[in-house]
Design a protein around this motif. Structure first.
Motif: not given
Length: 324
Positions: A197-200, A139-146
């Motif tokens: 969302v931004p994903c690894n 959730r923390k990563l997915h809250s990053a800027k696009r």
């Protein structure tokens, strides 16, 4: 030296028995690159970190502490890796405090330098025991800027397949028989699509590091904006976890039971296994690393084929289209 570079077993033995020799070897090999990065101009011992199927990871002692140099080891465009995007996305992950700090980068020369995270590298068992914490980190990563790039296995898998076909690489038996199944997955996922969302996108167990306070997410080679359910499904697939674990991870991520998200994650987990199979075929043909990529890929394909032919396939297609 050529033998050392190509023989994984010999290099492993040399690392253990002659660390000083290996440090000098890395210094000689990469000095011209390291000298151009400010944080590396004063450096001490260099040791290789385990892992890295598309790059070499070196831990380097500096006056300000240990850092990690990630060096590309082969041509990675066929694998859907964009090194510039990796650099930019790594910075965005670091901004929200979930990825290592980016300390240096040489565009076009395969060198990315990041901070060293001191902690425990996860195994599959650790993933199974820390699913709630992993959901929080996601959730923390997915809250990053696009992120500056996109990642969608439904688009990448056919690209991998074309690369394999055009170059005459190996294709598992019956692999191409499942194109209709993939079309059904694409159709089902379009019904309740809520964006990306931004994903690894590559969270195998070794890409989690636990420093005691949080679970860090490392390695942004395949990062890009994606459906968060791919992230969750791929995590469980890479750790070899079952349905109960996936349902728990999805529920922890969304804060409640979401049957349609669970189904979505299961379908995208299946696509991950199916797509990474072709990634393995490409690597099996182009990589110089001493690693059996074909066997690695076939293990994923066997599981993907079982899922395609399971009664769960139809059930998950239906569940993914019904809002809870």
């Amino acid at each position: 030296m050529t033998i050392l570079a190509r023989s994984g077993t010999l290099v492993s033995d040399m690392r253990k028995q002659y660390p000083a020799f290996m440090s000098d070897l890395y210094e000689d090999r990469y000095k011209s690159l390291f000298d151009r990065i400010a944080v590396l101009r004063e450096r001490g011992e260099i040791t290789e970190l385990s892992g890295g199927l598309t790059n070499q990871n070196l831990a380097i002692d500096t006056p300000s502490g240990k850092v990690v140099a990630r060096i590309s080891t082969n041509e990675t465009s066929m694998l859907a890796i964009d090194r510039e995007a990796e650099y930019q996305n790594s910075k965005l992950a670091a901004e929200v405090g979930i990825g290592a700090e980016v300390l240096g980068y040489l565009a076009g020369e395969g060198l990315l330098v990041i901070s060293f995270i001191n902690g425990k590298t996860f195994t599959a068992e650790d993933v199974a025991q820390n699913l709630a914490r992993i959901a929080k980190s996601c959730r923390k990563l997915h809250s990053a800027k696009r992120f500056v790039s996109e990642f969608n296995m439904l688009d990448i898998q056919p690209r991998y397949l074309r690369t394999v076909q055009e170059n005459g690489y190996r294709i598992p038996s019956r692999y191409e028989n499942y194109s209709t199944h993939v079309a059904q997955i694409r159709s089902a996922l379009s019904v309740l699509d809520e964006g990306t969302v931004p994903c690894n996108n590559d969270l195998l167990p070794a890409n989690f590091i636990d420093d005691g306070n949080q679970v860090w997410l490392i390695d942004y080679e395949y990062s890009g904006n994606n459906d968060p359910c791919f992230e969750l499904g791929n995590i469980c697939s890479e750790a070899g976890l079952g349905l109960d674990a996936l349902e728990f991870l999805v529920s922890e991520y969304y804060g409640e039971k979401r049957p349609e998200k669970f189904a979505r994650a299961w379908l995208l987990s299946l696509m991950a296994k199916y797509g990474w199979t072709m990634w393995a075929s490409i690597q099996n043909s182009i990589s110089e690393l001493d690693f059996d990529f074909w066997e690695w890929g076939m293990e994923k394909y066997d599981r993907a084929e079982a899922d395609f032919n399971s009664p769960l396939f139809k059930e998950m297609l239906e569940k993914a289209t019904v809002s809870s």
